[in-house]
Design an enzyme around this catalytic site. Structure first.
Site, PDB file in Angstrom:
ATOM      1  N   ASN A  42       0.834  -1.201   0.000  1.00 20.23           N
ATOM      2  CA  ASN A  42       0.000   0.000   0.000  1.00 20.23           C
ATOM      3  C   ASN A  42       0.873   1.257   0.000  1.00 20.23           C
ATOM      4  O   ASN A  42       2.006   1.265   0.506  1.00 20.23           O
ATOM      5  CB  ASN A  42      -0.999   0.016   1.171  1.00 20.23           C
ATOM      6  CG  ASN A  42      -0.405  -0.220   2.532  1.00 20.23           C
ATOM      7  OD1 ASN A  42       0.601  -0.900   2.671  1.00 20.23           O
ATOM      8  ND2 ASN A  42      -1.015   0.344   3.549  1.00 20.23           N
ATOM      9  N   GLU A  44       0.209   5.274   0.636  1.00 18.21           N
ATOM     10  CA  GLU A  44      -0.716   6.330   1.049  1.00 18.21           C
ATOM     11  C   GLU A  44      -0.208   7.700   0.606  1.00 18.21           C
ATOM     12  O   GLU A  44       0.925   7.836   0.124  1.00 18.21           O
ATOM     13  CB  GLU A  44      -0.884   6.269   2.570  1.00 18.21           C
ATOM     14  CG  GLU A  44      -1.424   4.908   3.013  1.00 18.21           C
ATOM     15  CD  GLU A  44      -1.561   4.774   4.528  1.00 18.21           C
ATOM     16  OE1 GLU A  44      -1.040   5.645   5.271  1.00 18.21           O
ATOM     17  OE2 GLU A  44      -2.187   3.793   4.961  1.00 18.21           O
ATOM     18  N   CYS A  53      -4.023   0.568  -2.463  1.00 16.67           N
ATOM     19  CA  CYS A  53      -3.912  -0.662  -1.678  1.00 16.67           C
ATOM     20  C   CYS A  53      -2.849  -1.594  -2.258  1.00 16.67           C
ATOM     21  O   CYS A  53      -2.516  -1.533  -3.446  1.00 16.67           O
ATOM     22  CB  CYS A  53      -5.240  -1.387  -1.652  1.00 16.67           C
ATOM     23  SG  CYS A  53      -6.475  -0.642  -0.580  1.00 16.67           S
ATOM     24  N   GLU A  55      -3.036  -4.786  -2.899  1.00 16.10           N
ATOM     25  CA  GLU A  55      -3.530  -5.702  -3.933  1.00 16.10           C
ATOM     26  C   GLU A  55      -3.536  -5.021  -5.302  1.00 16.10           C
ATOM     27  O   GLU A  55      -3.160  -5.623  -6.309  1.00 16.10           O
ATOM     28  CB  GLU A  55      -4.946  -6.182  -3.585  1.00 16.10           C
ATOM     29  CG  GLU A  55      -5.034  -7.029  -2.321  1.00 16.10           C
ATOM     30  CD  GLU A  55      -5.282  -6.192  -1.079  1.00 16.10           C
ATOM     31  OE1 GLU A  55      -4.778  -5.051  -0.997  1.00 16.10           O
ATOM     32  OE2 GLU A  55      -5.987  -6.687  -0.183  1.00 16.10           O
ATOM     33  N   CYS A  95      -9.995  -5.220   1.086  1.00 14.87           N
ATOM     34  CA  CYS A  95     -11.082  -4.235   1.140  1.00 14.87           C
ATOM     35  C   CYS A  95     -12.021  -4.422  -0.048  1.00 14.87           C
ATOM     36  O   CYS A  95     -11.726  -5.157  -1.005  1.00 14.87           O
ATOM     37  CB  CYS A  95     -10.517  -2.817   1.165  1.00 14.87           C
ATOM     38  SG  CYS A  95      -9.984  -2.199  -0.443  1.00 14.87           S
ATOM     39  N   CYS A  98     -10.561  -3.652  -3.516  1.00 14.05           N
ATOM     40  CA  CYS A  98      -9.613  -4.670  -3.979  1.00 14.05           C
ATOM     41  C   CYS A  98     -10.340  -5.936  -4.397  1.00 14.05           C
ATOM     42  O   CYS A  98      -9.936  -6.615  -5.343  1.00 14.05           O
ATOM     43  CB  CYS A  98      -8.588  -4.966  -2.899  1.00 14.05           C
ATOM     44  SG  CYS A  98      -7.444  -3.595  -2.673  1.00 14.05           S
TER      45      CYS A  98
END
Ligand code: THU
Length: 147
Positions: A42, A44, A53, A55, A95, A98
């Site tokens: 990930n 940010e 993310c 994934e 999530c 994803c």
């Protein structure tokens, strides 16, 4: 490559996360049908909601390395990446966004994926079928009636 090795790759990838806002590091390892391994973490940014993310980071690399339809196996691990090794006891769960991106790849590959979901310390491993994570999902196959 064993499940444990794939999870180890995801845990190692998580240590490359840029997650100063959440403090939660996630790594994803994707193995191609040809044996090529790609990873992502990930990433940010100061506009919190625009982070990427693990994934989706790994899926992007997989697309370039061997194509989404040639994905063989996927592992995800998440936890505290501030130490020398990823830590944490709770298995990460992809999530919603994803799951949608994984569904795209799954339908392109023409099969249901099993997602290996590991805790940060690698001690807890859950195996989830993508069809259980995103039941009745809307993917490319659902666009067949488009004009
Ligand atoms: N995160 C992922 O990378 N993958 C998931 O499936 C769950 C959440 C990241 C996003 C954010 O950087 C941090 O974990 C906390 O939500």
């Amino acid at each position: 490559m064993t499940d444990e090795q794939l999870i180890a790759a995801a845990r190692a990838a998580a240590l490359k996360a840029y997650a100063p806002y959440s403090g939660f590091s996630v790594g994803c390892a994707i193995l191609g049908e040809d044996g090529t391994l790609v990873t992502g973490a990930n990433m940010e940014n100061a506009c919190y909601r625009l982070g990427i993310c693990a994934e989706q980071s790994a899926l992007t690399t997989a697309q370039h390395a061997f194509g989404l339809k040639n994905i063989a196996r996927i592992a995800v691990a998440g936890g505290d990446g501030s130490g020398e090794a990823l830590s944490g006891e709770q298995a990460v769960s992809p999530c919603g966004g994803c799951r949608q991106a994984l569904l795209e790849a799954s339908q392109l590959a023409g099969r249901d994926f099993t997602i290996l979901c590991a805790s940060g310390d690698g001690s807890r491993i859950e195996r989830h079928r993508l069809s259980d994570l995103i039941p009745h999902g809307f993917g490319p196959a659902n666009l067949s009636d488009a004009g």
